[in-house]
Design an enzyme around this catalytic site. Structure first.
Site, PDB file in Angstrom:
ATOM      1  N   GLU A  10       0.814  -1.219   0.000  1.00  0.00           N
ATOM      2  CA  GLU A  10       0.000   0.000   0.000  1.00  0.00           C
ATOM      3  C   GLU A  10       0.850   1.274   0.000  1.00  0.00           C
ATOM      4  O   GLU A  10       0.344   2.354  -0.297  1.00  0.00           O
ATOM      5  CB  GLU A  10      -0.954  -0.004   1.206  1.00  0.00           C
ATOM      6  CG  GLU A  10      -2.012  -1.095   1.066  1.00  0.00           C
ATOM      7  CD  GLU A  10      -2.807  -1.352   2.345  1.00  0.00           C
ATOM      8  OE1 GLU A  10      -3.970  -1.754   2.237  1.00  0.00           O
ATOM      9  OE2 GLU A  10      -2.251  -1.185   3.441  1.00  0.00           O
TER      10      GLU A  10
ATOM     11  N   ASP B 283     -12.154  -6.593  -2.642  1.00  0.00           N
ATOM     12  CA  ASP B 283     -13.042  -7.770  -2.525  1.00  0.00           C
ATOM     13  C   ASP B 283     -14.399  -7.304  -2.018  1.00  0.00           C
ATOM     14  O   ASP B 283     -14.569  -6.131  -1.680  1.00  0.00           O
ATOM     15  CB  ASP B 283     -12.426  -8.806  -1.554  1.00  0.00           C
ATOM     16  CG  ASP B 283     -12.184  -8.202  -0.175  1.00  0.00           C
ATOM     17  OD1 ASP B 283     -11.059  -7.734   0.067  1.00  0.00           O
ATOM     18  OD2 ASP B 283     -13.126  -8.131   0.625  1.00  0.00           O
TER      19      ASP B 283
ATOM     20  N   MET C  48      -9.260  -2.710   8.409  1.00  0.00           N
ATOM     21  CA  MET C  48      -8.777  -3.055   9.745  1.00  0.00           C
ATOM     22  C   MET C  48      -7.970  -1.954  10.449  1.00  0.00           C
ATOM     23  O   MET C  48      -7.347  -2.227  11.468  1.00  0.00           O
ATOM     24  CB  MET C  48      -7.940  -4.352   9.645  1.00  0.00           C
ATOM     25  CG  MET C  48      -8.750  -5.509   9.081  1.00  0.00           C
ATOM     26  SD  MET C  48      -7.813  -7.018   8.807  1.00  0.00           S
ATOM     27  CE  MET C  48      -7.444  -7.528  10.462  1.00  0.00           C
TER      28      MET C  48
HETATM   29  N1  ADE Z   1      -9.125  -5.324   3.637  1.00  0.00           N
HETATM   30  C1  ADE Z   1      -9.414  -5.666   2.384  1.00  0.00           C
HETATM   31  N2  ADE Z   1     -10.496  -6.474   2.338  1.00  0.00           N
HETATM   32  C2  ADE Z   1     -10.903  -6.618   3.627  1.00  0.00           C
HETATM   33  C3  ADE Z   1     -11.952  -7.341   4.238  1.00  0.00           C
HETATM   34  N3  ADE Z   1     -12.786  -8.079   3.516  1.00  0.00           N
HETATM   35  N4  ADE Z   1     -12.063  -7.285   5.589  1.00  0.00           N
HETATM   36  C4  ADE Z   1     -11.198  -6.541   6.317  1.00  0.00           C
HETATM   37  N5  ADE Z   1     -10.183  -5.853   5.784  1.00  0.00           N
HETATM   38  C5  ADE Z   1     -10.027  -5.883   4.452  1.00  0.00           C
END
Ligand code: ADE
Length: 232
Positions: free
Chosen positions: A13, A200, A176
């Site tokens: 990142e 995602d 997170m």
């Molecule tokens: N970072 C990227 N995708 C995530 C997800 N599904 N849950 C938590 N942090 C993430």
């Protein structure tokens, strides 16, 4: 003189931003390496915080105390909670909430930090507008919206948990670190924005999608940050 702290949880990142900056010094603290210098002509400190809320909070406090940053940007990837946000799209924070803070038993709202009087940490409006215009400039064709970041020490990859985060928090993306960065910035009175590209959908397909798309998504977010710092 403005100095912007740029935080990414993972190396992927921040690696592109670090490769583009002119480095004047590197300081090691709490297991993190703080790269000081200039990016697009602006004073910056770029750092990989490590994953999760504790790492992110420590990182903000070091940026505040040792580097005296005037602004904070968090760049990275996230899981989408909003059907309008597809993989590769960008979420620019309006605010952020801890989805794993739960003291509802004593009458607090889900996510509310007891005795702080705050549930949503509000991003700096000017930084959010700058992020949007830089996104339109450097990522033409990439869909970007303003919205809510919800954060917890959990990778979300379950449809039912995803639905709870939407129902209880009206989250647009899950990750997170964002709420911890926002919380730390709030306590230190530092304007912040969180910029997350979607890797995602935070559901049962997340385990497959995340490794496939994290790199390209992280690049979308970093490119935007590289442009916007010069206008802060
Ligand atoms: N970072 C990227 N995708 C995530 C997800 N599904 N849950 C938590 N942090 C993430």
């Amino acid at each position: 003189m403005n100095k912007t702290g740029i935080i990414g949880a993972m190396e992927l990142e921040v690696e592109e931003l670090k490769s583009k900056m002119t480095v004047s010094g590197i300081t090691k603290k709490a297991g993190m390496e703080f790269y000081e210098g200039t990016l697009s002509g602006a004073q910056v400190v770029i750092v990989r915080s490590g994953i999760g809320k504790v790492n992110a909070s420590l990182c903000v406090q070091i940026l505040a105390d040792i580097f005296e940053v005037t602004h904070i940007i968090n760049t990275g990837v996230a899981g989408s909670l909003n059907a309008a946000l597809d993989i590769g799209d960008i979420l620019i924070s309006r605010d952020a909430i801890h989805h794993d803070m739960d003291v509802t038993i004593f009458g607090y709202q889900p996510g509310e930090v007891p005795q702080l009087g705050v549930r949503e940490f509000t991003a700096d409006i000017r930084l959010t507008e700058l992020a949007k215009s830089s996104c339109e400039k450097v990522n033409p064709g990439v869909h970007a919206i303003f919205g809510r970041v919800v954060s917890g020490d959990q990778f979300i990859s379950d449809k039912e948990i995803k639905e709870r985060l939407i129902r209880d928090f009206q989250g647009d993306c899950a990750e997170m670190e964002g709420a911890s960065i926002a919380h730390g910035a709030y306590l230190n009175k530092i304007p912040f924005v969180i910029i997350r590209a979607i890797s995602d959908k935070a559901d049962d397909s997340a385990q497959m999608d995340y490794p496939a798309f994290e790199k390209a998504a992280a690049r979308h977010s970093a490119r935007l940050v590289e442009d916007m710092v010069q206008y802060i």
